[in-house]
Design an enzyme around this catalytic site. Structure first.
Site, PDB file in Angstrom:
ATOM      1  N   GLU A  95       0.819  -1.216   0.000  1.00  0.00           N
ATOM      2  CA  GLU A  95       0.000   0.000   0.000  1.00  0.00           C
ATOM      3  C   GLU A  95       0.856   1.270   0.000  1.00  0.00           C
ATOM      4  OE1 GLU A  95      -2.798  -0.260   3.214  1.00  0.00           O
ATOM      5  OE2 GLU A  95      -4.015  -1.772   2.215  1.00  0.00           O
TER       6      GLU A  95
ATOM      7  N   GLU B 137      -6.307  -7.986  -0.673  1.00  0.00           N
ATOM      8  CA  GLU B 137      -6.738  -7.935   0.720  1.00  0.00           C
ATOM      9  C   GLU B 137      -8.227  -7.632   0.795  1.00  0.00           C
ATOM     10  OE1 GLU B 137      -4.687  -5.405   3.452  1.00  0.00           O
ATOM     11  OE2 GLU B 137      -2.705  -5.909   2.676  1.00  0.00           O
TER      12      GLU B 137
END
Length: 690
Positions: free
Chosen positions: A158, A313
């Site tokens: 991320e 995710e």
């Protein structure tokens, strides 16, 4: 024609199902690690992302590397038929590095250096950080790039944020020289004559700061573009540090809905796109608006490479960081996971496999709870989904046949936020994009989410809401698209500024004026309690009057025909909806912000005119969406009920089989329970696909 893409890994041509796995947190408890393997197989999980935040476990002291635990894990994976996305651990650095090399820590916009801690608290320009990252990544690649368990590189985690240190200031000035060439060109592009802010030396330029320059919009835009380029460059640095050991191993980085980065810039760098999705399900009785919002992002990330992506995710139950950590209701885990597959994902993966015992995410949802066994509701949901995914091998690699696209540019979003008018309480660019996408989603129309630099050919319908930042070349591309027979829909607050955030002269919507056939004279921001109306003209194809809120533009129809007019205020009777015919195509313009009732009716009409088909040739009930994946021979239709109530869906007379049961569906309709989903198969009618 639609085609089947090669599997993301030739080792592993099946639907991926797994989670972020952190065995480095459990080295003191080997019995836990042994139990994890048993539970993974029981849950139908076949792939894990490992090593994401494991730097301290891999290099506990500078130059001292400990790979024995990772050796054991990956070897056990091979024995157990489990695969791994192997991460580079750059998302968080060990304390010894921050202490010895404080330059690796970020400096905030206030010019204060951060202390050690958090994630992504590091400078992408720091020579030391780049050196240390390359060393560890290189050792991981040397040791594991050809390991039979490893199917790809999970690069960092991320990416996000920015740094304002001296290294980054120097890189920013270098980047500006490359972009503008001369200070004269920069001053002209930034309109620095305003407030006497002209620069006479490159060293005078710094990044935007709360206690310094922050009101030069082109400056802000340039910084955000630079931050994207710096982040992409660091990602490239990481990929290069692992690539040589096995050039065939694919690389991805898990993306998120971070506003500060233009993710399209990563597309050429990565072999596969992956992203992390955490919706706040059950905030309302009807989850369809949220489902459409999630669908938008599935479509966006799929469109970056126009091929299958990975849901890297999600949570099998709840998060611990949202305002309310609400449990998924029965059926929602299966429904929301298969929604990702319906929009083009070849995986369903979770954060996390096993709940951490301590620190900030110890209560974040996981497949294995603190109780440590399989006898939980969440584990049962995951195992059930694992069985479904194991039966979807024929869906892997199929494309999404989109004939419609939404135009969404990150720099347009940044520029709109900076515009200072006409509604500083919220001009709602993203909200507008979501609303237009939602109207298509509700009709089961597959939609790509593209940028101005993408190829427009092959689409029948392009929707460009609030294209505030519109380059001359973008205007020309859209003009050629319409002339060649395409249908364009645009709205208020379009064609206002160029790539430097300078207002177009000669009348808005600037480069779109010929294509749209209108001139926009003024735009009014309405108070929340204000309302206007738009009454449809005879022969417009729509009937009645629709409510307009928040933004109303006062336009003149030039070559365009008027389809709807305002009903109220001093501009009653003026055009509010127009259509312009240009070449073989047509371009629609909405001068006012209209709501779901209008958008639903409007896109039903426009899609039909443009020859765009939905997944089912039938009206979908409220709260139900249908999405198609196809290989050109077979279509796989996912029919999904987000309404919060049971629904009956009419079929369209074609022959369907149920993918999960292999039964032929003889009925003319199917019943969907609350949070229900059916996967249907038919002969392909996809036509062209992206």
């Amino acid at each position: 024609m639609t085609k089947r893409f090669p599997p993301i890994s030739p080792k592993f041509p099946v639907m991926q199902h797994g989670a972020d796995y952190n065995p480095d947190q459990w080295q003191h408890a080997p019995e836990v690690l042994a139990e994890d393997i048993r539970l993974m197989k029981l849950a139908g999980c076949n792939v894990m992302s490992v090593g994401i935040f494991a730097w301290a476990a891999l290099e506990p002291e500078e130059g001292v590397f400990t790979f024995d635990w990772l050796d054991r894990l990956l070897d056990t994976f091979v024995e157990s038929g489990i695969f791994a996305w192997l991460a580079t651990p750059s998302g968080a650095r060990p304390a010894w590095m921050s202490a010895k090399y404080p330059e690796v820590l970020r400096v905030g916009a206030n010019r204060v250096r951060n202390l050690h801690g958090l994630r992504h608290n590091h400078c992408y320009s720091s020579p030391v950080y780049r050196e240390k990252t390359a060393i560890l990544n290189g050792k991981l690649a040397e040791r594991y790039a050809n390991h039979p368990a490893v199917i790809g590189w999970h690069i960092s985690n991320e990416y996000g944020g920015d740094c304002h240190c001296d290294y980054c200031q120097a890189e920013f000035r270098k980047w500006l020289r490359e972009q503008y060439g001369t200070l004269e060109a920069l001053n002209a592009a930034w309109w620095t004559s305003f407030w006497a802010h002209a620069y006479t030396d490159w060293e005078q330029i710094e990044s935007p700061a709360p206690h310094g320059e922050s009101m030069v919009h082109a400056h802000n835009l340039a910084w955000r573009r630079f931050v994207t380029d710096r982040t992409v460059d660091f990602c490239r640095h990481e990929i290069e540090s692992v690539r040589a050991a096995n050039p065939e191993l694919p690389a991805t980085t898990n993306m998120h809905m971070i506003e500060g980065i233009d993710y399209r810039r990563f597309a050429e760098l990565l072999d596969v796109i992956s992203w992390d999705s955490y919706p706040t399900w059950h905030d309302a009785q009807d989850d369809s608006q949220l489902a459409a919002y999630v669908g938008f992002y599935h479509d966006l990330f799929r469109s970056l490479k126009r091929k299958p992506f990975l849901l890297m995710e999600s949570t099998p139950s709840l998060t611990n960081w949202q305002p309310v950590s609400k449990l998924k209701r029965p059926g929602m885990h299966r429904l929301s996971s298969l929604q990702a597959v319906a929009h083009g994902s070849d995986s369903v993966q979770y954060f996390q496999w096993r709940k951490s015992r301590g620190s900030s995410e110890k209560f974040h949802g996981a497949v294995v709870d603190h109780v440590g066994h399989e006898h939980t509701r969440v584990f049962a949901d995951v195992a059930e989904l694992g069985k479904t995914l194991a039966g979807l091998g024929e869906v892997v690699g199929t494309g999404v046949p989109a004939e419609t696209a939404i135009l969404f540019d990150y720099d347009n979003s940044w520029a709109v936020r900076d515009a200072q008018g006409p509604r500083n309480m919220g001009v709602g660019y993203e909200k507008t994009v979501y609303a237009h996408h939602r109207a298509l989603w509700a009709r089961g129309i597959a939609t790509d989410v593209i940028g101005s630099e993408d190829d427009f050919s092959g689409y029948k319908l392009i929707v460009a809401p609030m294209l505030y930042l519109c380059r001359e070349e973008t205007g020309k591309k859209l003009e050629r698209f319409v002339e060649a027979g395409g249908t364009l829909v645009s709205t208020y607050w379009s064609g206002v500024v160029d790539e430097n955030d300078l207002c177009h002269l000669g009348g808005f919507p600037g480069p779109l004026r010929k294509t749209l056939g209108i001139w926009a004279e003024e735009i009014e921001g309405l108070y929340d309690h204000d309302r206007n109306g738009v009454r449809m003209a005879d022969g417009a194809g729509l009937e009645g009057t629709f409510e307009a809120i928040e933004l109303c533009e006062l336009i003149h129809a030039e070559s365009a025909e008027v389809l709807g007019v305002y009903t109220d205020d001093f501009y009653a009777g003026r055009p509010a909806l127009t259509r312009n015919r240009l070449g073989e195509g047509r371009a629609y313009y909405m001068a006012a912000r209209l709501q779901d009732d209008f958008l639903g009716a409007f896109y039903g009409k426009v899609a039909a005119e443009a020859g765009v088909r939905g997944a089912l040739n039938a009206e979908l009930p409220s709260g139900v969406s249908a999405q198609v994946r196809s290989d050109g021979e077979s279509d796989y239709v996912f029919v999904m009920n987000f309404s919060g109530e049971p629904r009956v869906v009419e079929l369209d007379g074609q022959a369907y089989d149920d993918v999960e049961t292999a039964e032929t569906i003889a009925a003319e309709r199917i019943e969907l329970p609350v949070n229900g989903v059916r996967i249907l198969k038919r002969g392909s009618e996809a036509g062209s696909a992206r």
